[in-house]
Structure formats: C-alpha cells, structure tokens
Design a protein around this motif. Structure first.
Motif, mmCIF file in Angstrom:
data_model
loop_
_atom_site.group_PDB
_atom_site.id
_atom_site.type_symbol
_atom_site.label_atom_id
_atom_site.label_comp_id
_atom_site.label_asym_id
_atom_site.label_seq_id
_atom_site.Cartn_x
_atom_site.Cartn_y
_atom_site.Cartn_z
ATOM 1 N N ASP A 245 0.802 -1.211 0.000
ATOM 2 C CA ASP A 245 0.000 0.000 0.000
ATOM 3 C C ASP A 245 0.842 1.270 0.000
ATOM 4 O O ASP A 245 0.290 2.366 0.017
ATOM 5 N N ASP A 246 2.177 1.147 -0.004
ATOM 6 C CA ASP A 246 3.048 2.320 -0.039
ATOM 7 C C ASP A 246 2.782 3.109 -1.321
ATOM 8 O O ASP A 246 2.579 2.520 -2.386
ATOM 9 N N ILE A 247 2.772 4.441 -1.196
ATOM 10 C CA ILE A 247 2.516 5.275 -2.371
ATOM 11 C C ILE A 247 3.408 6.515 -2.357
ATOM 12 O O ILE A 247 3.886 6.935 -1.311
ATOM 13 N N LEU A 248 3.600 7.061 -3.534
ATOM 14 C CA LEU A 248 4.291 8.336 -3.706
ATOM 15 C C LEU A 248 3.256 9.320 -4.220
ATOM 16 O O LEU A 248 2.597 9.059 -5.226
ATOM 17 N N VAL A 249 3.067 10.420 -3.502
ATOM 18 C CA VAL A 249 2.135 11.458 -3.963
ATOM 19 C C VAL A 249 2.941 12.700 -4.293
ATOM 20 O O VAL A 249 3.858 13.073 -3.567
ATOM 21 N N GLU A 250 2.610 13.314 -5.419
ATOM 22 C CA GLU A 250 3.301 14.539 -5.821
ATOM 23 C C GLU A 250 2.355 15.404 -6.634
ATOM 24 O O GLU A 250 1.496 14.915 -7.351
ATOM 25 N N ASP A 251 2.515 16.695 -6.467
ATOM 26 C CA ASP A 251 1.677 17.669 -7.166
ATOM 27 C C ASP A 251 2.309 19.029 -6.930
ATOM 28 O O ASP A 251 2.820 19.293 -5.836
ATOM 29 N N PRO A 252 2.306 19.914 -7.928
ATOM 30 C CA PRO A 252 2.900 21.231 -7.742
ATOM 31 C C PRO A 252 2.268 22.028 -6.591
ATOM 32 O O PRO A 252 2.940 22.832 -5.953
ATOM 33 N N ALA A 253 1.001 21.788 -6.309
ATOM 34 C CA ALA A 253 0.303 22.550 -5.263
ATOM 35 C C ALA A 253 0.100 21.741 -3.992
ATOM 36 O O ALA A 253 -0.684 22.129 -3.123
ATOM 37 N N LEU A 254 0.796 20.611 -3.823
ATOM 38 C CA LEU A 254 0.577 19.717 -2.689
ATOM 39 C C LEU A 254 1.067 20.321 -1.373
ATOM 40 O O LEU A 254 2.169 20.861 -1.298
ATOM 41 N N THR A 255 0.222 20.228 -0.351
ATOM 42 C CA THR A 255 0.602 20.637 0.997
ATOM 43 C C THR A 255 0.237 19.517 1.961
ATOM 44 O O THR A 255 -0.634 18.690 1.670
ATOM 45 N N LEU A 256 0.882 19.502 3.108
ATOM 46 C CA LEU A 256 0.620 18.511 4.149
ATOM 47 C C LEU A 256 0.404 19.242 5.452
ATOM 48 O O LEU A 256 1.211 20.080 5.859
ATOM 49 N N ASP A 257 -0.711 18.929 6.122
ATOM 50 C CA ASP A 257 -1.021 19.474 7.445
ATOM 51 C C ASP A 257 -1.388 18.323 8.364
ATOM 52 O O ASP A 257 -1.841 17.273 7.904
ATOM 53 N N PHE A 258 -1.214 18.530 9.648
ATOM 54 C CA PHE A 258 -1.600 17.539 10.649
ATOM 55 C C PHE A 258 -2.720 18.141 11.476
ATOM 56 O O PHE A 258 -2.541 19.177 12.115
ATOM 57 N N GLU A 259 -3.887 17.493 11.422
ATOM 58 C CA GLU A 259 -5.080 18.025 12.069
ATOM 59 C C GLU A 259 -5.818 16.927 12.823
ATOM 60 O O GLU A 259 -6.223 15.930 12.220
ATOM 61 N N ALA A 260 -6.007 17.112 14.112
ATOM 62 C CA ALA A 260 -6.812 16.215 14.941
ATOM 63 C C ALA A 260 -6.474 14.739 14.716
ATOM 64 O O ALA A 260 -7.354 13.904 14.565
ATOM 65 N N GLY A 261 -5.180 14.420 14.695
ATOM 66 C CA GLY A 261 -4.763 13.036 14.549
ATOM 67 C C GLY A 261 -4.740 12.518 13.119
ATOM 68 O O GLY A 261 -4.616 11.317 12.906
ATOM 69 N N TRP A 262 -4.853 13.390 12.144
ATOM 70 C CA TRP A 262 -4.837 13.010 10.737
ATOM 71 C C TRP A 262 -3.727 13.749 10.002
ATOM 72 O O TRP A 262 -3.453 14.913 10.293
ATOM 73 N N VAL B 140 -3.190 15.315 6.521
ATOM 74 C CA VAL B 140 -4.109 15.739 5.464
ATOM 75 C C VAL B 140 -3.314 16.377 4.327
ATOM 76 O O VAL B 140 -2.644 17.388 4.519
ATOM 77 N N PHE B 141 -3.415 15.766 3.151
ATOM 78 C CA PHE B 141 -2.784 16.290 1.944
ATOM 79 C C PHE B 141 -3.828 17.081 1.167
ATOM 80 O O PHE B 141 -4.945 16.615 0.964
ATOM 81 N N ARG B 142 -3.425 18.261 0.716
ATOM 82 C CA ARG B 142 -4.311 19.107 -0.088
ATOM 83 C C ARG B 142 -3.577 19.557 -1.344
ATOM 84 O O ARG B 142 -2.362 19.726 -1.334
ATOM 85 N N ASP B 143 -4.365 19.772 -2.400
ATOM 86 C CA ASP B 143 -3.833 20.404 -3.598
ATOM 87 C C ASP B 143 -4.711 21.609 -3.894
ATOM 88 O O ASP B 143 -5.497 22.024 -3.036
ATOM 89 N N ASP B 144 -4.606 22.169 -5.079
ATOM 90 C CA ASP B 144 -5.372 23.379 -5.376
ATOM 91 C C ASP B 144 -6.878 23.147 -5.494
ATOM 92 O O ASP B 144 -7.649 24.092 -5.615
ATOM 93 N N GLN B 145 -7.317 21.892 -5.420
ATOM 94 C CA GLN B 145 -8.745 21.587 -5.472
ATOM 95 C C GLN B 145 -9.301 21.105 -4.134
ATOM 96 O O GLN B 145 -10.462 20.739 -4.047
ATOM 97 N N GLY B 146 -8.465 21.069 -3.099
ATOM 98 C CA GLY B 146 -8.927 20.671 -1.779
ATOM 99 C C GLY B 146 -8.215 19.423 -1.281
ATOM 100 O O GLY B 146 -7.136 19.077 -1.742
ATOM 101 N N VAL B 147 -8.851 18.741 -0.331
ATOM 102 C CA VAL B 147 -8.267 17.539 0.264
ATOM 103 C C VAL B 147 -8.197 16.444 -0.789
ATOM 104 O O VAL B 147 -9.170 16.157 -1.480
#
Length: 67
Positions: free
Chosen positions: A15-32, A34-41
């Motif tokens: 199940d290992d994956i590589l995620v990439e996107d020019p607008a990708l961000t990573l935040d840690f919220e309430a135990g999760w 969360v990866f977001r791009d320019d269209q949302g989660v």
C-alpha cells in the motif's frame, strides 16, 4: 515539486505510495495527516494507521519514481 513517500506499517508495504503535485501541501489536524492540492483535500491518513510520511526530492527538484 512537493512529493511525499507514504510507507505503511510492516505487512502492508504493497500500500506504499508516492504522492506529488505542484500545489501539494501537508497538514496535521486532529490526529490526521491531510494532503491538499489546489482543489482541496486529496488524501487523509489517520495517525493510528502507523504510516511513515517522508518528503522526498532529488537534487534536480523532482521526486524519485517508485519502482
């Protein structure tokens, strides 16, 4: 380009994956994680999943390809 390698707990390496996107961000919220791009989660991983998240980038500024 932001890229993250997500490695799952032992026994779930398929199940290992590589995620990439020019607008990708990573935040840690309430135990999760969360990866977001320019269209949302685009991906959310619960903390108890035991995944290891690593930002990856080669000297040329691009992420390595997963084999």
């Amino acid at each position: 380009m932001p890229a993250y390698l997500i490695r799952h707990a032992q026994g779930k390496q398929r199940d290992d994956i590589l995620v990439e996107d020019p607008a990708l961000t990573l935040d840690f919220e309430a135990g999760w994680a969360v990866f977001r791009d320019d269209q949302g989660v685009c991906l959310a991983i619960p903390g108890q999943a035991g995944a290891h998240i690593e930002r990856v980038q080669d000297p040329a500024g691009t992420a390595p390809q997963k084999e």
